[in-house]
Design a protein around this motif. Structure first.
Motif: not given
Length: 127
Positions: A1-11, A21-35
């Motif tokens: 799973m990609r972790r292209e940016f960090d989430l906070g510990p609470d999240d 199962r989740w990942e964080t991705i960057k697409q252009g200037p946008s930040l996405w969480l994928i569940l």
């Protein structure tokens, strides 16, 4: 799973507690969480989907809407309102245009995930 940016510990604790199962991705200037394998209630064409949540301004700003892949439809053939195709990460997600009053300092990713679940269930109560 990609972790292209960090989430906070609470999240992260929330996602782990919910078992996603989740990942964080960057697409252009946008930040996405994928569940992944997000459960979809009975009455839809599929039982699990990916859900993308846009986190561009979070945690200081609000979250709204949800993006599903593959697209959802109702088994009864009735239309789901306020949907738009949205390209993300090489797929065409289905944007659900849904909004609510965000309370800064109180609402969080956990709040938004509860809202997404609620939107899916509410779809069958309104019609």
């Amino acid at each position: 799973m990609r972790r292209e940016f960090d989430l906070g510990p609470d999240d992260i604790r929330t996602l782990e507690a919910l078992g996603y199962r989740w990942e964080t991705i960057k697409q252009g200037p946008s930040l996405w969480l994928i569940l992944h394998d997000f459960p979809i209630p009975a009455g839809y064409n599929i039982s699990v989907a990916r859900v993308a949540i846009r986190l561009d301004t979070y945690p200081s700003g609000m979250i709204d809407m949800a993006y599903f892949f593959p697209p959802l439809s109702r088994l009864d053939g009735r239309q789901i309102n306020n949907l738009t195709p949205f390209p993300l990460d090489g797929a065409t997600y289905q944007q659900w245009s849904r909004h609510y009053a965000w309370t800064a300092g109180k609402d969080s990713l956990a709040t938004h995930i509860r809202k997404v679940r609620g939107w899916l269930k509410h779809e069958f109560r309104k019609r």
